[in-house]
Enzyme design. Structure first.
Site, PDB file in Angstrom:
ATOM      1  CG  PHE A 145       2.418   8.086  -0.648  1.00 27.35           C
ATOM      2  CD1 PHE A 145       1.142   8.573  -0.890  1.00 27.35           C
ATOM      3  CD2 PHE A 145       3.353   8.954  -0.107  1.00 27.35           C
ATOM      4  CE1 PHE A 145       0.808   9.884  -0.606  1.00 27.35           C
ATOM      5  CE2 PHE A 145       3.048  10.258   0.191  1.00 27.35           C
ATOM      6  CZ  PHE A 145       1.766  10.731  -0.060  1.00 27.35           C
ATOM      7  N   GLY A 169       0.793  -1.227   0.000  1.00 28.02           N
ATOM      8  CA  GLY A 169       0.000   0.000   0.000  1.00 28.02           C
ATOM      9  C   GLY A 169       0.820   1.269   0.000  1.00 28.02           C
ATOM     10  CD  GLU A 170       1.390   3.307   4.946  1.00 28.34           C
ATOM     11  OE1 GLU A 170       2.537   3.192   5.407  1.00 28.34           O
ATOM     12  OE2 GLU A 170       0.399   3.517   5.659  1.00 28.34           O
ATOM     13  N   PRO A 171       4.399   1.802   0.210  1.00 31.96           N
ATOM     14  CG  PRO A 171       5.564  -0.207   0.446  1.00 31.96           C
ATOM     15  CD  PRO A 171       4.204   0.400   0.620  1.00 31.96           C
TER      16      PRO A 171
END
Length: 273
Positions: free
Chosen positions: A220, A216-218
């Site tokens: 970003f 999910g966040e990587p």
């Protein structure tokens, strides 16, 4: 099964460990009655925590059902096994709460991206022409879901670095960009025109749940590439305009207005000699 918030991956894990078809699993809404200890899903731990808990529940159910599977033989189907166990008053419900003690060793999530942009020096408009992104997602539980997570996270970052500018009243501190009329998250035409996501193959993660990694966040973090791409385009335009400096103070988000001003357009540059 009561599954939340990653239903597809959880269904896949349950089907794998119970040895049944995914169509036999029903996902129901989750309330505090089923999980009073429910927590947020920040830090890319939603899939790990949910899938690990589902795996532990299935393993316990398999332990309870093992005598009846042995009694009915290998040819017995799932419904017959469950019906026989139910008749013997076997508890067919189990819950498990994922806690920090269930987490394995910390692991790194690596990725690389190449971003190509075009800017219009007359208007400040920009277009993200192409993005090629490679991420190590470990052994994916659901590759299509992981790709969707990466795409969404990257586009979220594009908005953060380009169009989503926060403007405050200097006297009162009130937020002025408080609605979609003046606060601009990415729209359908703001995503890369050519968006290519590749997941690293044969990348089993021994420290992750079922060999997987968070997705999910990587991505970003990788979206910051749009900042450098737009800056390079602006510096190229400034060199074409005859400016020779090697550094320009320009802070994100790179809005249309900031890009237009940074290009240093002058009327004389467009006069015919």
């Amino acid at each position: 099964l009561f599954l939340h918030p990653r239903p597809l991956q959880a269904v896949q894990v349950a089907a794998k460990f119970l040895g049944i078809e995914m169509e036999m699993i029903t996902v129901k809404p989750l309330t505090a009655f089923e999980s009073p200890n429910n927590s947020k899903t920040g830090g890319c731990q939603g899939t790990d925590s949910v899938c690990y808990a589902v795996m532990m529940c299935c393993q316990e159910l398999n332990r309870r059902l093992a005598p009846y599977k042995k009694k009915l033989g290998k040819s017995a189907d799932w419904k017959s096994i469950v019906k026989t166990a139910d008749s013997a008053r076997v508890n067919l419900h189990h819950s498990y709460m994922f806690t920090p003690k269930d987490q394995g060793k910390p692991f790194d999530i690596c990725g690389v991206v190449a971003t190509e942009v075009e800017i219009d020096v007359l208007t400040g408009q920009y277009q993200i022409c192409r993005v090629d992104l490679l991420e190590d997602a470990g052994q994916c539980i659901s590759p299509e879901v992981d790709i969707g997570q990466i795409e969404g996270s990257f586009v979220m970052g594009l908005g953060y670095y380009t169009s989503e500018e926060l403007v405050y009243n200097r006297e009162t501190g009130a937020l002025l960009t408080n609605r979609t009329w003046n606060y601009n998250p990415p729209g359908a035409k703001d995503i890369p025109a050519d968006f290519r996501i590749t997941l690293r193959k044969k990348a089993f993660n021994p420290d992750g749940v079922l060999g997987s990694k968070a997705t999910g966040e990587p991505a970003f973090c990788l979206s910051c590439s749009v900042v450098f791409a737009i800056r390079n385009a602006i510096m190229s335009a400034r060199r074409n305009a005859g400016l020779t400096e090697t550094w320009l103070e320009l802070n994100p988000p790179y809005t249309v207005e900031k890009i237009w001003l940074a290009c240093n357009n002058t009327l004389d540059a467009y006069k015919l000699q």
